[in-house]
Design an enzyme around this catalytic site. Structure first.
Site, mmCIF file in Angstrom:
data_model
loop_
_atom_site.group_PDB
_atom_site.id
_atom_site.type_symbol
_atom_site.label_atom_id
_atom_site.label_comp_id
_atom_site.label_asym_id
_atom_site.label_seq_id
_atom_site.Cartn_x
_atom_site.Cartn_y
_atom_site.Cartn_z
ATOM 1 N N ASN A 867 0.782 -1.235 0.000
ATOM 2 C CA ASN A 867 0.000 0.000 0.000
ATOM 3 C C ASN A 867 0.817 1.289 0.000
ATOM 4 O O ASN A 867 0.322 2.320 -0.426
ATOM 5 C CB ASN A 867 -0.930 0.019 1.218
ATOM 6 C CG ASN A 867 -1.939 -1.101 1.168
ATOM 7 O OD1 ASN A 867 -2.644 -1.265 0.180
ATOM 8 N ND2 ASN A 867 -2.006 -1.891 2.221
ATOM 9 N N TYR A 868 2.036 1.251 0.504
ATOM 10 C CA TYR A 868 2.829 2.470 0.626
ATOM 11 C C TYR A 868 3.903 2.591 -0.444
ATOM 12 O O TYR A 868 4.148 3.663 -0.974
ATOM 13 C CB TYR A 868 3.529 2.510 1.981
ATOM 14 C CG TYR A 868 2.652 2.873 3.141
ATOM 15 C CD1 TYR A 868 2.422 4.201 3.456
ATOM 16 C CD2 TYR A 868 2.069 1.892 3.932
ATOM 17 C CE1 TYR A 868 1.627 4.539 4.530
ATOM 18 C CE2 TYR A 868 1.277 2.220 5.005
ATOM 19 C CZ TYR A 868 1.051 3.547 5.304
ATOM 20 O OH TYR A 868 0.257 3.875 6.360
#
Length: 912
Positions: A867-868
C-alpha cells in the site's frame, strides 16, 4: 493580542468548545520561547508504540462481501515461498450529503492488541548499527531521515529546473521552425535554425521520457513505448509467417491478460468510467437451517424453544464459543450489545418453554448456549473429517454456485469481480474499542440492494418473491451493487477485483500522484516551516498539522456524526486530551484512529511544533476542546491543491514511504549481500522495507505467535546441526584416520545439543517418519481406489512401518555407544563431506530467515509493500538483483500489480 471579536472573519472548522485567539502576539511568542527546553535533535522520530486494544486485524484473506475498508494482516509472515497474500478488498466510499469527505487510503499499517504490555522501545525496534560508534542510534536514524528529506527537496528543485529548461527549449524550437516571415536572404540562417530546432526537439522528447518524470505527465503520443510497438510488430510478423490469421475478437483470457491500459491513450473524460457494463448481480448468503429439535438453548437450567430468527442469533454466539479466539465474548461491551439485540429478537419473534408458554429472557447470565456450541463443534469436526472425494464434491458445488458472479463484462472486456457475496448475518466485531461491537448484523435482502448496470444490459433476476431496491445506470460509478448495513449505516459496495483494470488504474494514479509530489515537496516544506511562526493562528495551525502529517504520517482526520460512528479522529480533529507534552520535544498521542484502532505513540518533534502545540492547549482550553479549532480537512486539502492539482494529505504517506524506499534501494549496490544468495537478497530488500517502516513510523506490536514461530525455526536449525554432527560421526565410522586429519574438535557435538534435547529430537524424527509412511500408504491406496484397482492390505503398512522400528533401535544404540554407523547406498567420505556442505547451506538460509523474521516482528512489511511503496520499485529490485518476483509478490499480488511488472520489466534504471 488581537481580540477574539475578529474570529468570525476567519474560517473556523468547528464552533463547539473554546476557540484559540485569531492572532498570536509577539509577547506570547517570546514567553513561550523562554519556557522551552533545549531540544534533542531527533525531530520526526517515533519513540514508542503504545498498546492497541482489541485490534482484530486478521484481514489478509479475500473478502467475501461488500466492504468499506480494505483488509490487512497484522501479523507479518515472512516466507520465502509463494505464500498467499491479500489482494486487498475494494474500497467503499461512504455517502455523505452536502459535505465533502476525504476518502482515506487504506495504506496505514494496522496493529493488533497483545495484552497490556507495551512493545519494545524505539531503540529496540531499530535496525542494528555498529557498536563502535558512540553516537546514539536515534540520532543516526534522525540524520538518515533528514538526509533523505534533503535529497528529496534538492531533487524537486532539479526536476522543476529541468522541466523549465525543456519548456523554454521547446518554445524556442517552435518559434524558429515557424519563422516564415524572414527575408530570403536569411534562408541559410533559417535552415540552420530549423536544424537546431529539430535537434533540440529530439532533446525535449528525451527529457519527457526520462525515468524520473511522472508518467501521467508524458505526452499522449509517447504513451505506448516504442519497444512495445516493436515487440507487437515482431509478433504479428511471426504469426503471419506461421500462417495464422489474427483474430479480430480476442479470447477472454487474452483480453484480461493482454490489454495494457497503462499504454493506452488517456481518455478525454476521465469521469466516465465505462460505456457498457454487464454482470449477474450478487450472491446471497444461504438461508438459515434450523437446529435439530433436541439441540436447545437453556435458560435458568430449562430448555427453551426459540423462533428460527432468534435461534439464528443464538448460533452466532455459540459458534464464537468454539472459535480459536474467544476474547470478544469476555468483552463487557460485546456481551451487553449482543444481549440487547438478542432480547429484541426474542420479544419480536418469540421464545417458549417446554410447555409451550411464552418466556421472557431477562438475564444474560442465566442463558446457557453450551448445547448449541457442542453441536456446532461436532458439525465443524465432521467437515474436517470429510473424505477427499466429499471435499472435492463440496468444492465443485460451491464453484458452480459462484461461477456466474465471478466475472463481469466491462467495456467489452472480461473483468474479475472482487466481492460478489452479500455478507451473511453475524455479530459485529468492529475494530479496537468500537462502541457497537457485539450487535447483530441483520440479513441483507434484495429490497435493500441497488444494482448499477449498463443501459440495455440484462438486469440480474432477484431471488423469487423479491425485487431490487433500485436499478441505475451510473457510468461515473465503479461499483456494481450497493446496500446499507444496519450497524453504522455504512454503504457497502460490490467492486471489481484487485487485478482488474479499474483497480490497477486506481493504484497507478495513486503512485503517480505521489511521484508528482516530488516536484513540489521542497516548496511545501519551506512554506509550512515558515508558517509555523505565523502570527495568524489559522495559518500556524495549518502548518503544524501539515508537519505532523508529513513527518509522523498521521491521517488528516474527518468530521463525522459521532452518534452513528465510533469517535475516531485524525490530525485535524485531535482534541485537547489526545496529546500530552513532555519537554523539551516529546509529544504523546493517544486517540482512536481509523477503524477504531488506538494510536498511542510518543514522537519527537521540531521545537517550534512543540511550542505551537503548547500554545494550542493554552487555557482556558480543556478536555473536549478541539486542538486545531481553526482548521478542518477540507481547508487543508484546498490549501494543498494550490501547490498541485489533486494533492491531499493522504498523498504524503505514499510519497514518504516510496521516496524513502527508492533512496535506500539506490545504496544497495555497495552492500556485499547484493551479490549473495537469493535469501540474502530478499533479506536485504526486507531490511530496506523495515527501515521505511521505522523512518516513516509505520510499526506494530509483536504478534502473539511470534515466539512460537521463532522457537520452531530454532528447532529446525538445531535439527540440521544434529544431522550435521551425525554425518560427521559416519565419516569416522568409515575412516577413523579422519579424526587426526580434521582434528578432534571437528567431530564434537555442539554444546547446546544436550542429551535430553537429542532424545526429544530423536522421538520427533521417529514420529515424523511414522506419519510420513502412513500418509504415503493412504495416498497410494487412494490412487489404487481411484483407478479401480485392488487396495493394499494393512499388512503392507506394517511392513513399511518396520523402518520406524529400525530407526528407534539405531538411535538407542547410538545413545549407548556414542558411535554412528554409516548409512545410505554407496557411502563414502567424499559423499558425506558433500552432504555436510549442503547442510551448512540450509543452516545459513534458515538463520537468515530467522534473523529476518525477528527483525520484522514489529513491522507489517506486507502492508508497506502493498500500500505504501510503489510496486515498480520492487519489480526493479527484482530485475536488477536477479531475484524472482515471486519472492515478493504472491500470485494474487502479481495479478494486482501486473501493470507495474509489465511497465518496467525491461527498465532496471526506472526511478520513483
Amino acid at each position: 493580542m488581537a481580540s477574539d471579536s475578529s474570529d468570525d472573519d476567519l474560517p473556523i472548522a468547528r464552533t463547539n468548545g473554546r476557540l484559540s485567539s485569531s492572532k498570536i502576539s509577539r509577547a506570547q511568542d517570546i514567553a513561550l520561547d523562554k519556557s522551552m527546553s533545549k531540544p534533542s535533535g531527533m525531530a520526526g522520530l517515533s519513540i514508542r508504540n503504545g498498546p492497541v486494544e482489541n485490534g482484530e486485524m486478521d484481514m489478509d484473506s479475500p473478502s467475501t462481501n461488500g466492504s468499506k475498508r480494505k483488509s490487512r494482516d497484522s501479523i507479518t509472515k515472512v516466507d520465502y515461498k509463494d505464500e498467499s497474500e491479500s489482494d486487498g478488498e475494494p474500497l467503499a466510499k461512504r455517502q455523505r450529503s452536502k459535505k465533502v469527505r476525504e476518502s482515506d487510503s487504506d495504506d496505514e499499517p494496522m496493529v493488533k492488541a497483545r495484552g497490556k504490555k507495551l512493545p519494545p522501545s524505539y531503540k529496540e525496534t531499530a535496525l542494528p548499527e555498529s557498536s563502535s560508534d558512540d553516537q546514539p542510534l536515534g540520532v543516526k536514524l534522525a540524520k538518515k531521515k533528514a538526509d533523505i528529506e534533503r535529497k528529496g527537496e534538492l531533487e524537486a528543485k532539479a526536476i522543476r529546473a529541468k522541466e523549465a529548461k525543456a519548456k523554454a527549449t521547446s518554445k524556442k524550437a517552435v518559434k524558429n521552425e515557424s519563422d516564415d516571415d524572414l527575408p530570403l536572404a536569411s534562408s541559410k540562417k533559417r535552415q540552420s535554425n530549423g536544424t537546431t530546432a529539430k535537434r533540440k526537439s529530439t532533446v525535449v522528447k528525451k527529457d519527457e521520457s526520462d525515468s524520473d518524470a511522472p508518467i501521467s505527465k508524458k505526452s499522449k503520443a509517447a504513451s505506448a513505448p516504442a519497444k512495445g510497438k516493436r515487440a507487437s510488430s515482431a509478433k504479428d510478423t511471426k504469426d503471419v509467417k506461421k500462417g495464422k490469421a489474427k483474430s479480430k475478437e480476442p479470447s477472454d483470457e487474452d483480453e484480461e491478460e493482454g490489454f495494457e491500459w497503462w499504454n493506452a491513450p488517456k481518455k478525454e473524460d476521465d469521469s466516465i468510467k465505462w460505456n457498457t457494463l454487464e454482470h449477474n448481480g450478487v450472491l446471497f448468503a444461504p438461508e438459515y437451517q434450523p437446529l435439530p429439535k433436541n439441540v436447545k438453548m437453556y435458560y435458568d437450567g430449562k430448555p427453551v424453544t426459540l423462533s428460527p430468527e432468534a435461534e439464528e442469533v443464538a448460533t452466532f454466539w455459540a459458534s464464537m464459543m468454539t472459535a480459536a479466539s474467544t476474547h470478544h465474548l469476555d468483552n463487557p461491551v460485546f456481551r451487553k450489545n449482543f444481549f440487547t439485540d438478542f432480547s429484541d429478537f426474542i420479544k419480536k419473534h418469540g421464545a417458549k418453554d417446554a410447555s409451550g408458554n411464552k418466556i421472557d429472557i431477562k438475564s444474560f447470565d442465566l442463558c446457557d448456549f453450551s448445547k448449541i456450541a457442542e453441536y456446532w463443534a461436532a458439525r465443524n469436526e465432521a467437515k474436517k473429517a470429510m473424505t477427499k472425494e466429499e471435499k472435492a464434491a463440496a468444492k465443485a458445488e460451491k464453484d458452480a454456485l459462484e461461477a456466474p458472479y465471478l466475472y463481469c463484462t466491462w467495456d467489452g472486456r472480461k473483468q474479475k469481480v472482487g466481492n460478489f457475496r452479500v455478507e451473511p448475518p453475524s455479530l459485529f466485531r468492529g475494530r479496537g474499542e468500537h462502541p457497537k461491537t457485539g450487535k447483530v448484523k441483520t440479513r441483507v435482502l434484495p429490497e435493500q440492494i441497488t444494482i448499477n448496470i449498463g443501459k440495455g444490459a440484462k438486469v440480474p433476476t432477484p431471488p423469487a418473491g423479491h425485487k431490487w431496491k433500485a436499478v441505475q445506470h451510473d457510468q461515473k460509478a465503479t461499483w456494481l451493487a450497493m446496500w446499507q448495513e444496519n450497524i453504522n449505516g455504512a454503504y457497502k459496495y460490490v467492486m471489481l477485483g484487485a487485478a482488474s483494470d479499474v483497480k490497477g488504474q486506481s493504484d497507478f494514479k495513486k503512485f503517480e500522484k505521489a511521484r508528482e509530489l516530488k516536484k513540489h515537496i521542497d516548496k511545501i516544506r519551506r512554506d509550512y516551516t515558515k508558517d509555523l511562526k505565523s502570527e495568524v493562528m489559522a495559518d500556524r495551525q495549518r502548518a503544524t498539522a501539515m508537519y505532523l502529517i508529513d513527518k509522523l504520517a498521521l491521517r488528516a482526520g474527518n468530521e463525522k456524526d459521532t452518534e452513528n460512528e465510533a469517535d475516531t479522529v485524525g490530525c485535524c480533529s485531535l482534541k485537547y486530551e489526545h496529546i500530552s507534552l513532555q519537554p523539551p520535544d516529546q509529544v504523546t498521542f493517544d486517540f482512536l484512529g481509523k477503524d477504531s484502532i488506538r494510536y498511542n505513540e510518543t514522537a519527537r518533534v521540531d521545537p517550534q511544533v512543540f511550542k505551537n502545540l503548547k500554545l494550542f492547549k493554552k487555557a482556558p482550553k480543556t478536555d473536549g476542546d478541539d486542538l486545531f479549532d481553526r482548521l478542518n480537512t477540507s481547508q487543508l486539502n484546498k490549501h494543498l491543491n494550490s501547490y498541485m492539482t489533486g494533492l491531499t494529505a493522504k498523498v504524503f504517506r505514499t510519497y514518504n514511504a516510496s521516496h524513502t524506499m527508492s533512496e535506500l534501494l539506490k545504496e544497495l549496490g555497495k552492500d556485499p549481500r547484493s551479490r549473495g544468495t537469493i535469501a540474502d537478497k530478499v533479506k536485504l530488500y526486507n531490511d530496506c522495507n523495515r527501515k521505511v517502516a521505522i523512518l516513516c513510523n509505520h510499526k506494530r506490536t509483536v504478534g502473539a505467535g511470534h515466539e512460537q514461530q521463532m522457537q520452531k525455526l530454532g528447532d529446525r536449525i538445531k535439527g540440521l546441526r544434529y544431522q550435521k554432527w551425525r554425518t560427521k560421526k559416519m565419516i569416522l565410522d568409515l575412516d577413523s584416520t579422519q579424526k587426526k586429519k580434521k582434528g578432534a574438535a571437528y567431530f564434537v557435538r555442539d554444546e547446546d545439543l544436550e542429551d535430553e534435547w537429542v532424545k526429544e529430537h530423536q522421538a520427533f524424527l521417529v514420529d515424523e517418519l511414522r506419519t510420513k509412511i502412513q500418509k504415503k500408504f493412504e495416498k497410494d491406496n487412494e490412487k489404487l481406489k481411484a483407478n479401480k484397482e485392488r487396495v493394499m492390505p494393512e499388512k503392507e503398512l506394517k511392513e513399511r512401518l518396520g523402518a520406524v522400528k529400525e530407526m528407534e533401535a539405531r538411535f538407542k544404540k547410538e545413545n549407548k555407544t556414542g558411535k554412528v554407523e554409516a548409512e545410505g547406498r554407496g557411502a563414502s567420505v567424499d559423499k558425506y563431506l558433500s552432504a555436510i556442505e549442503k547442510i551448512d547451506e540450509r543452516i545459513r538460509v534458515l538463520e537468515t530467515q530467522a534473523e529476518d523474521r525477528d527483525g520484522n516482528k514489529e513491522v507489517a512489511l506486507s502492508t508497506s509493500k502493498i500500500n505504501y511503496i510503489d510496486p515498480r520499485l520492487t519489480v526493479v529490485f527484482s530485475k536488477k538483483f536477479d531475484v524472482p518476483i515471486e519472492k515478493f509478490f504472491s500470485k494474487t499480488l502479481r495479478d494486482k500489480f501486473r501493470w507495474a511488472i509489465k511497465s518496467v520489466e525491461d527498465a532496471e534504471d526506472w526511478e520513483f
